[in-house]
Design a protein around this motif. Sequence first.
Motif, PDB file in Angstrom:
ATOM      1  N   SER A  53      -4.560  -1.673  -3.817  1.00  0.00           N
ATOM      2  CA  SER A  53      -4.174  -1.994  -2.423  1.00  0.00           C
ATOM      3  C   SER A  53      -5.068  -1.789  -1.263  1.00  0.00           C
ATOM      4  O   SER A  53      -4.753  -2.124  -0.095  1.00  0.00           O
ATOM      5  CB  SER A  53      -2.643  -1.212  -2.430  1.00  0.00           C
ATOM      6  OG  SER A  53      -3.290   0.212  -1.993  1.00  0.00           O
ATOM      7  N   THR A  70      -8.358   1.956  -4.149  1.00  0.00           N
ATOM      8  CA  THR A  70      -7.353   1.489  -4.852  1.00  0.00           C
ATOM      9  C   THR A  70      -7.050  -0.090  -4.959  1.00  0.00           C
ATOM     10  O   THR A  70      -7.889  -0.898  -4.272  1.00  0.00           O
ATOM     11  CB  THR A  70      -6.116   2.086  -4.652  1.00  0.00           C
ATOM     12  OG1 THR A  70      -5.583   1.861  -3.583  1.00  0.00           O
ATOM     13  CG2 THR A  70      -6.374   3.682  -4.607  1.00  0.00           C
ATOM     14  N   ARG A  79       1.128   8.466  -2.890  1.00  0.00           N
ATOM     15  CA  ARG A  79       0.665   9.469  -4.069  1.00  0.00           C
ATOM     16  C   ARG A  79      -0.649  10.065  -3.342  1.00  0.00           C
ATOM     17  O   ARG A  79      -0.805  11.519  -3.658  1.00  0.00           O
ATOM     18  CB  ARG A  79       0.177   8.643  -5.141  1.00  0.00           C
ATOM     19  CG  ARG A  79       1.127   7.798  -5.665  1.00  0.00           C
ATOM     20  CD  ARG A  79       0.715   7.295  -7.209  1.00  0.00           C
ATOM     21  NE  ARG A  79      -0.683   6.882  -7.308  1.00  0.00           N
ATOM     22  CZ  ARG A  79      -1.108   5.653  -7.266  1.00  0.00           C
ATOM     23  NH1 ARG A  79      -0.309   4.635  -7.078  1.00  0.00           N
ATOM     24  NH2 ARG A  79      -2.349   5.385  -7.325  1.00  0.00           N
ATOM     25  N   ASP A  84       3.049   2.731  -2.144  1.00  0.00           N
ATOM     26  CA  ASP A  84       2.718   3.698  -3.287  1.00  0.00           C
ATOM     27  C   ASP A  84       1.333   4.440  -3.375  1.00  0.00           C
ATOM     28  O   ASP A  84       1.608   5.721  -3.677  1.00  0.00           O
ATOM     29  CB  ASP A  84       2.921   2.884  -4.666  1.00  0.00           C
ATOM     30  CG  ASP A  84       4.333   2.388  -4.856  1.00  0.00           C
ATOM     31  OD1 ASP A  84       5.350   2.721  -3.926  1.00  0.00           O
ATOM     32  OD2 ASP A  84       4.714   1.854  -6.095  1.00  0.00           O
ATOM     33  N   ASP A  85       0.339   3.779  -3.037  1.00  0.00           N
ATOM     34  CA  ASP A  85      -0.826   4.389  -3.117  1.00  0.00           C
ATOM     35  C   ASP A  85      -0.953   5.372  -2.048  1.00  0.00           C
ATOM     36  O   ASP A  85      -1.531   6.797  -2.197  1.00  0.00           O
ATOM     37  CB  ASP A  85      -2.062   3.491  -2.867  1.00  0.00           C
ATOM     38  CG  ASP A  85      -2.211   2.618  -3.866  1.00  0.00           C
ATOM     39  OD1 ASP A  85      -1.817   3.006  -5.290  1.00  0.00           O
ATOM     40  OD2 ASP A  85      -2.716   1.416  -3.835  1.00  0.00           O
ATOM     41  N   THR A 127      -8.065  10.448  -1.132  1.00  0.00           N
ATOM     42  CA  THR A 127      -7.167  11.594  -2.002  1.00  0.00           C
ATOM     43  C   THR A 127      -7.927  12.514  -2.343  1.00  0.00           C
ATOM     44  O   THR A 127      -7.489  13.807  -2.343  1.00  0.00           O
ATOM     45  CB  THR A 127      -6.889  10.552  -3.209  1.00  0.00           C
ATOM     46  OG1 THR A 127      -5.744   9.396  -2.818  1.00  0.00           O
ATOM     47  CG2 THR A 127      -6.062  11.503  -4.307  1.00  0.00           C
ATOM     48  N   TRP A 139       0.730  -0.989  -0.040  1.00  0.00           N
ATOM     49  CA  TRP A 139      -0.050   0.216  -0.101  1.00  0.00           C
ATOM     50  C   TRP A 139       0.762   1.264   0.078  1.00  0.00           C
ATOM     51  O   TRP A 139       0.297   2.476  -0.041  1.00  0.00           O
ATOM     52  CB  TRP A 139      -0.860   0.022   1.058  1.00  0.00           C
ATOM     53  CG  TRP A 139      -0.197  -0.294   2.452  1.00  0.00           C
ATOM     54  CD1 TRP A 139      -0.062  -1.242   3.282  1.00  0.00           C
ATOM     55  CD2 TRP A 139       0.486   0.585   3.284  1.00  0.00           C
ATOM     56  NE1 TRP A 139       0.712  -1.392   4.371  1.00  0.00           N
ATOM     57  CE2 TRP A 139       1.049  -0.069   4.508  1.00  0.00           C
ATOM     58  CE3 TRP A 139       0.885   1.894   3.206  1.00  0.00           C
ATOM     59  CZ2 TRP A 139       1.635   0.298   5.429  1.00  0.00           C
ATOM     60  CZ3 TRP A 139       1.847   2.417   4.197  1.00  0.00           C
ATOM     61  CH2 TRP A 139       2.094   1.701   5.292  1.00  0.00           C
ATOM     62  N   ASP A 198      -1.192  12.616  -9.438  1.00  0.00           N
ATOM     63  CA  ASP A 198      -1.514  11.291  -8.593  1.00  0.00           C
ATOM     64  C   ASP A 198      -0.432  10.051  -9.454  1.00  0.00           C
ATOM     65  O   ASP A 198      -0.955   9.123  -9.829  1.00  0.00           O
ATOM     66  CB  ASP A 198      -2.871  10.785  -8.619  1.00  0.00           C
ATOM     67  CG  ASP A 198      -2.914   9.573  -7.732  1.00  0.00           C
ATOM     68  OD1 ASP A 198      -2.065   9.267  -7.038  1.00  0.00           O
ATOM     69  OD2 ASP A 198      -4.037   8.930  -7.965  1.00  0.00           O
TER      70      ASP A 198
END
Length: 617
Positions: A130, A128, A59, A55-56, A137, A53, A242
């Motif tokens: 993950s 997302t 971002r 990277d998500d 976001t 998780w 993003d």
Amino acid sequence: MTGAASLPGGRHGSIILLLRLSDAIAAILLAADLVVVCVSVLLRFLFNAPVEWSDDVARGLMVGSAFFGAASALARGENVGVSFFRDMLSARLQAVVDATSALLVVLISFYVAFNALKLGALTAGQTTGSGLLLELTFYPMGVGALFMTVFALDHFRSRPLLNMIKGVVAIAAVTGIYLAWDYLLPSSMPSSGTLMFIGFFVTLFGGLPIGFALALAALIFIWVEGAFPGVIFAQQMARGIDNFVLLAIPFFILVGYLMEANGMSVRLIELLQRAVGRMRGGLNVVMVASMVLFSGISGSKMADVAAVGSVLIPAARRSKQNPGGAVALLAASAVMAETIPPCINLIILGFVANLSIGGLFIAGLLPSALMALVLIAVSIIFGRRPASAEETEPRVPVSGLWSGAIAAFGLIFMIFFGFKTGFATATEISAFAAAYAIFVGSLVFRELSLKSATHSFVQAATRAGLVLFIVAAAQSLAFTLTLQQVPHAVGDFMLALSKTSGVWLFMLLAIVVLIVMGSVLEGAAALIIFGPLLMPVAVQLGIDPLHFGVVLVIAMGVGLFAPPLGLGLYGACLIGNVPIEQTVKPIMGYLGLLMLCLLVIAFVPAISTALPRAFGY
């Protein structure tokens, strides 16, 4: 260069508190991002336990930090715009145009906030890959844009009441004319694309900050078409930033501010002054060499210009050197350094054109070396020796200077070693570079206090917010251009032209386009819009994409610092406290030399491709 006015001192206590809150949120989100990236890399490398998780989350944190940082930049009046044409107007007309621009900033900020919050509600419960909730976001983006709206409204209402009324009337009049024309003579109404371009250039030349001019152009197309909901606009803005790759931008900017705060920048400059400061043209040589070294550490050219200029421009004044010439050389050195990694414009071009960022970094080394050698040679040939040794005498012991140099070169080695070995991505390397700068400043030099580190995070989040907001707005405009099939039309035109006149004409046209648009737009926006338009054509014509990418970035840099519109030149003049009129003559000479270098680089591809091929790119 124009921007929103700074907050009037002591007038709005609630606004000042809101600004502090915006600063805190932006800095905290950036710090959290740094922790997430560093921890995930260490877990993956040391324990072979990748965090799915990370990277998500990273971002999402970046999107929130970008919009809160952009809000803080707006509150402080740091948004840049083109003032050259507006300044030609009479004082009364300028006041009306300024009020109209301020009101447009309010309306655009509110529209972004409303649709980002609406998008958060529409995506509630969606996740997302993950498992991260999508609304985490969009809600921070919406709240950050809401802060922007409040700051923009405060900026608008600081004007005289009559000017505010004139601004409202101007926008209402333009809207009324459009609605009446559409109702009475719909067949003669210009296309949505035409209205979009008219609105963009009119507001841009009227002094509207660049990010908002880009966003307004996209909105004009969406509003006139009437087929797209507002949430599409917010979604495209979020999509524009993003991306995990773009996280390298705030991290490398942070490295630049930390270098200044931890004393590394002063040590490097003073060491260079001790080494070459007493030779003919020594101060100018130090300036060029300083920009080379700083650009190899920090990704933000304006942060590099500020760090070098704040030390060497006063030194130029003390040595009775023309400060306008010194600022011009500083600006020319910034153009030279555009392709020295880890330049954020290389990162942006790699992102939008789907190129290897590591390959672009390597490809830019020899071109920047060529331009640096030319600038140094000119500095020596036309320079003079310092009047006394006192002007170049360092202020700290030699041991301290060498410790700063070792620390700086350790940072440069970390960046290049990371890319060469593939140990980490550009974003992960930038995160460790920031962590390294914190470690050196706090434990080795013992000059980075908690207060100065916090200030560096706030500065980095604000500067990154400025850049990323422009990136987000440019992405929304690029989306509307794609809907109108502009990239396809431009590609067909360029291909047809090149088949009849040769590849050389395409290369020259690309250089001219990037110079012109680099002077009108901020560099990132020019690359985001024209990079994806021109790169596929270049590939079809057999031009190496890394070579062409380097040419585009250098051409953009020339435009960014070219008078009378170049926003980078205005920034350098502000840092050096020199009127732009004093820099025009010397900067044109330097830019002429750099243009010759650019033509050599453009038509001798081996300068850009030799190193990437040697390193396997």
